[in-house]
Design a protein around this motif. Structure first.
Motif, mmCIF file in Angstrom:
data_model
loop_
_atom_site.group_PDB
_atom_site.id
_atom_site.type_symbol
_atom_site.label_atom_id
_atom_site.label_comp_id
_atom_site.label_asym_id
_atom_site.label_seq_id
_atom_site.Cartn_x
_atom_site.Cartn_y
_atom_site.Cartn_z
ATOM 1 N N ALA A 297 0.831 -1.206 0.000
ATOM 2 C CA ALA A 297 0.000 0.000 0.000
ATOM 3 C C ALA A 297 0.868 1.260 0.000
ATOM 4 O O ALA A 297 0.614 2.199 -0.759
ATOM 5 C CB ALA A 297 -0.926 -0.014 1.216
ATOM 6 N N GLU A 298 1.921 1.267 0.816
ATOM 7 C CA GLU A 298 2.825 2.423 0.847
ATOM 8 C C GLU A 298 3.465 2.636 -0.525
ATOM 9 O O GLU A 298 3.539 3.759 -1.026
ATOM 10 C CB GLU A 298 3.948 2.204 1.873
ATOM 11 N N TYR B 223 2.401 1.699 -3.432
ATOM 12 C CA TYR B 223 1.419 2.173 -4.401
ATOM 13 C C TYR B 223 1.224 3.679 -4.261
ATOM 14 O O TYR B 223 1.168 4.402 -5.252
ATOM 15 C CB TYR B 223 0.087 1.437 -4.215
ATOM 16 N N LEU B 224 1.111 4.144 -3.021
ATOM 17 C CA LEU B 224 0.852 5.575 -2.832
ATOM 18 C C LEU B 224 2.063 6.415 -3.211
ATOM 19 O O LEU B 224 1.915 7.585 -3.549
ATOM 20 C CB LEU B 224 0.440 5.852 -1.383
ATOM 21 N N THR C 34 -1.400 8.303 -10.133
ATOM 22 C CA THR C 34 -2.528 8.887 -9.393
ATOM 23 C C THR C 34 -3.265 7.790 -8.625
ATOM 24 O O THR C 34 -3.736 6.825 -9.231
ATOM 25 C CB THR C 34 -3.497 9.565 -10.366
ATOM 26 N N PRO C 35 -3.388 7.919 -7.300
ATOM 27 C CA PRO C 35 -3.935 6.813 -6.514
ATOM 28 C C PRO C 35 -5.324 6.364 -6.935
ATOM 29 O O PRO C 35 -5.604 5.165 -6.955
ATOM 30 C CB PRO C 35 -3.958 7.379 -5.092
ATOM 31 N N SER C 36 -6.209 7.304 -7.319
ATOM 32 C CA SER C 36 -7.559 6.867 -7.659
ATOM 33 C C SER C 36 -7.556 6.025 -8.944
ATOM 34 O O SER C 36 -8.280 5.029 -9.039
ATOM 35 C CB SER C 36 -8.491 8.068 -7.797
ATOM 36 N N ALA D 213 -8.968 5.350 -2.425
ATOM 37 C CA ALA D 213 -7.643 5.943 -2.218
ATOM 38 C C ALA D 213 -7.573 6.644 -0.872
ATOM 39 O O ALA D 213 -6.589 6.501 -0.133
ATOM 40 C CB ALA D 213 -7.334 6.920 -3.355
ATOM 41 N N ARG E 28 -5.165 5.587 2.353
ATOM 42 C CA ARG E 28 -4.285 6.564 2.981
ATOM 43 C C ARG E 28 -4.592 6.694 4.477
ATOM 44 O O ARG E 28 -3.681 6.770 5.305
ATOM 45 C CB ARG E 28 -4.470 7.910 2.279
ATOM 46 N N PHE F 210 2.745 10.049 4.779
ATOM 47 C CA PHE F 210 1.703 9.177 5.321
ATOM 48 C C PHE F 210 1.117 9.747 6.605
ATOM 49 O O PHE F 210 -0.031 9.493 6.929
ATOM 50 C CB PHE F 210 2.254 7.773 5.598
ATOM 51 N N ALA G 117 5.702 11.684 -4.088
ATOM 52 C CA ALA G 117 5.592 10.484 -4.904
ATOM 53 C C ALA G 117 6.480 10.542 -6.142
ATOM 54 O O ALA G 117 6.584 9.574 -6.877
ATOM 55 C CB ALA G 117 4.136 10.255 -5.318
#
Lengths: 222, 217, 249
Positions: free
Chosen positions: A80-81, A83-84, A89-91, A214, A218, B67, B87
């Motif tokens: 998950a980390e 990916y973010l 773009t997360p969505s 998303a 987070r 985060f 990012a």
């Protein structure tokens, strides 16, 4: 390969390799529609009347059955980390992910739904409408399951919690999808309207749910 | 200790970025862990954070990665305003390695190279520098903890990002692994990259800045 | 968080004044409302005396929905401005809202027996309220499952905000669903228009419910805020003790 394509392919492959792919939801669907007549009784008229509804209901349960895998592993293993922080773009990323998993695991549902409806004595045309409606419902169902799964990711025995969170959100798509088959069976001209409403809910979920997923992912990393 | 010379691959030029942290305060469950912390990390620099468990090393790294929202203070990446998004500038190595048990290093690293828009050609050379190229087709679930860590470090290098955030990078590594990690970090810094590592092990990185987080409260 | 450490005193003072006011108001309004509803309003020309269940049921249903709206607003405030008090409010509102939802379902069922001849009718309103109960339960279960307070707050807020959108669509879909089959009942809940002799007791009962909810929320909010402060102090003390131990060893 583009980043989103890579996510789609990877998630489909992981669902296939790690979780047995479509076998879990398919077997669950089959078990559910086998048990229902045993509980309700073999009266043909009754079974034909409830057939379209049972197919929609069993499809919904099958989607829930595998929902804890959707984001649970990513939360625990550090994906998950990554990916973010991937720069994608997360969505969009979670949309590709959920669709990849859905494509790998949920494709048998309309097929079994069609066969199951025929076994319940539903005529071919309404059975096909019901199968089409469940196909149209899959994006909405899997995105809602994904949203609940992202909220509850990594919680011990999250399956029950995910089901509780997702159930009220799945009410509209269940009503429209099962309603399409039901209306077709009863010769009601609203079958098409139900089918289109199912599609509308799926489109709406595709537009909105990725943002929710998303944000949920987070929030669980904070 | 190093007898062989390691060949690092040619990768697209890094765009070096400066990380600036100022006045940072972090809390966990209403306990202040870090108070008024400041740091400037220029290209080529390395910082090793130490301190006993619970002093906020991981929390600090997670805050830099975005985060965790700090109670106060700012974190900026990039030498000019507007700051660069985390990012785009960060490569992350957390406690978990981000590997899937059923996936081989080849599959995983190809995926992450695609995600970062980097060439897959660098995978094998970087794996060689971490001495795990022979494991490329073994599912991650069957690798040892140290081998998994090395694979994750290859992923960090492959992303080709200027600032590396490493949480206990040497945790499960043996002596050889630690030496290769030091080589990898030295290579990264020579290209203008920078590193922040949180550890309670001794990392023998030349002229790395040391910060004892225990003293920052 | 910083505003949380500075604000509680002010909130505490305000709550200490408001709690008895809401409590007293609720008591008086319930006294008047119940008297009007049971002894000083005419029986319905169709439903007879059973119309009096309405005075308990309708305000409960209204509170169930109003409190969910309040929960969503509090969640939004927390999500955007990180105001810890808003999160505590959301946490406190949920079980109270769920209780009003259960009350609405229970009294609705009691009313349904004389009206429809069954304890439960799958009518659009009752079904929507049942879904609302599930939404409340899901929210509370999610919060309960998350140990980290900050995660529970953020995650709960996202779910509560999604819930309001969901409830709107549920309302539409359930109306559509029930319109596919005309229910067999003679009298619909929304059927006859409310007579003015019924409006007064209903309005006063609704006010009484609102004051009761306000009293409950403020009371719980204050005790929860105090509990949070105690817990924070304890944790800080433990933390300092642990550090001292580490320094010694």
């Amino acid at each position: 390969m583009s980043a989103l394509g890579a996510v789609f392919v990877r998630e489909a492959r992981l669902a296939w390799a790690g979780g047995g792919g479509a076998a879990g939801p398919a077997a669950f669907f089959l078990a559910a529609i086998t048990l229902a007549p045993l509980a309700i009784g073999p009266a043909p008229d009754l079974l034909a009347a409830i057939g379209p509804g049972i197919m929609g209901f069993a499809a919904l349960l099958s989607v829930l059955q595998s929902a804890d895998r959707l984001f649970g592993d990513d939360h625990g293993d550090g994906t998950a980390e990554l990916y973010l922080l991937s720069g994608v773009t997360p969505s969009w990323l979670v949309l590709a992910k959920v669709m990849g998993q859905a494509a790998a695991t949920l494709w048998p549902l309309p097929v079994i739904g069609l066969v199951g409806a025929l076994m319940y004595g539903v005529p071919v045309a309404p059975a096909a409408v019901g199968a089409l409606a469940s196909l149209a419902a899959i994006p909405a169902l899997s995105l809602i399951a994904g949203f609940a799964g992202a909220l509850a990711a990594g919680i011990r025995r999250s399956g029950l919690l995910i089901a509780l969170i997702a159930t009220p959100m799945m009410v509209p798509v269940l009503i429209f999808a099962a309603g399409a088959g039901r209306a077709a069976f009863e010769g009601d001209e609203r079958a098409l309207a139900n089918l289109l409403l199912t599609l509308a809910v799926s489109l709406g979920a595709t537009a909105l749910a990725p943002f929710g997923i998303a944000a949920a992912l987070r929030s669980r990393l904070a | 200790m190093q007898t062989e010379t390691l060949n690092f691959p040619d990768m697209p030029t890094l765009r070096p970025e400066t990380l600036r942290v100022s006045g940072l305060s972090l809390a966990r469950g209403e306990v202040m862990l870090v108070r008024d912390f400041g740091l400037e990390l220029a290209p080529g620099e390395a910082v090793v954070m130490s301190g006993p468990n619970g002093t906020g090393k991981t929390t600090l790294l997670r805050a830099i990665a975005g985060f965790i929202r700090p109670e106060a203070g700012t974190i900026d990446i990039g030498s000019h305003a507007p700051a660069v998004a985390a990012a785009e500038a960060l490569a992350w190595l957390g406690h978990a390695d981000g590997l899937k048990p059923g996936e081989t290093p080849r599959q995983a690293l190809r995926f992450w190279a695609d995600m970062a828009g980097q060439s897959r050609k660098a995978i094998l050379p970087v794996m060689r520098t971490m001495a795990i190229e022979s494991l490329i087709d073994r599912p991650a679930g069957r690798l040892s903890r140290g081998q998994q860590r090395r694979t994750a470090l290859v992923r960090v290098a492959l992303m080709n990002r200027p600032i590396w955030l490493l949480d206990e990078p040497a945790g499960p590594l043996d002596g050889g692994g630690r030496a290769r990690l030091a080589e990898l970090v030295a290579w990264h810094r020579s290209r203008g990259g920078s590193v922040i590592a949180a550890t309670h092990q001794k990392l023998d990185w030349p002229d790395g800045k040391r910060i004892d987080l225990g003293a920052h409260r | 968080m910083l505003s949380y450490f500075s604000n509680p005193q002010r909130f505490d003072q305000l709550a200490r004044i408001l709690i008895p006011i809401f409590g007293a108001l609720a008591l008086v309004l319930f006294g008047v409302g119940v008297w009007l509803a049971f002894f000083n309003s005419p029986p319905d020309y169709q439903q007879g005396e059973t119309i009096r269940i309405m005075y308990v049921h309708v305000p409960a249903a209204y509170m169930a929905m109003a409190l969910y709206a309040a929960l969503a607003v509090a969640s939004f405030v927390y999500f955007v401005w990180r105001h810890a008090l808003a999160d505590t409010a959301a946490e406190v509102i949920a079980p109270i809202g769920a209780a009003f939802t259960i009350l609405a379902l229970f009294t609705g069922s009691l009313w349904g027996k004389p009206m429809w001849g069954t304890w439960w009718e799958w009518d659009a309103r009752m079904t929507s309220v049942l879904v609302l109960l599930l939404v409340y339960l899901g929210y509370m279960a999610l919060r309960a499952a998350l140990d980290d307070a900050q995660q529970a707050a953020r995650t709960g807020a996202i779910l509560a905000m999604a819930g309001i959108l969901n409830l709107v669509i549920v309302k539409f879909s359930v109306d559509w669903w029930s319109s596919l089959h005309q229910p067999a009942s003679v009298i619909r809940l929304d059927g006859p228009t409310i007579h003015s002799s019924q409006l007064w007791p209903l309005a006063i009962m609704a006010l009484a419910y609102t004051c009761l909810a306000g009293w409950l929320i403020l009371y719980r909010l204050r005790s929860q805020a105090l509990r949070r402060r105690v817990r924070a102090l304890q944790r800080r003390r433990d933390h300092v003790a642990r550090q001292r131990e580490e320094a010694v060893s």
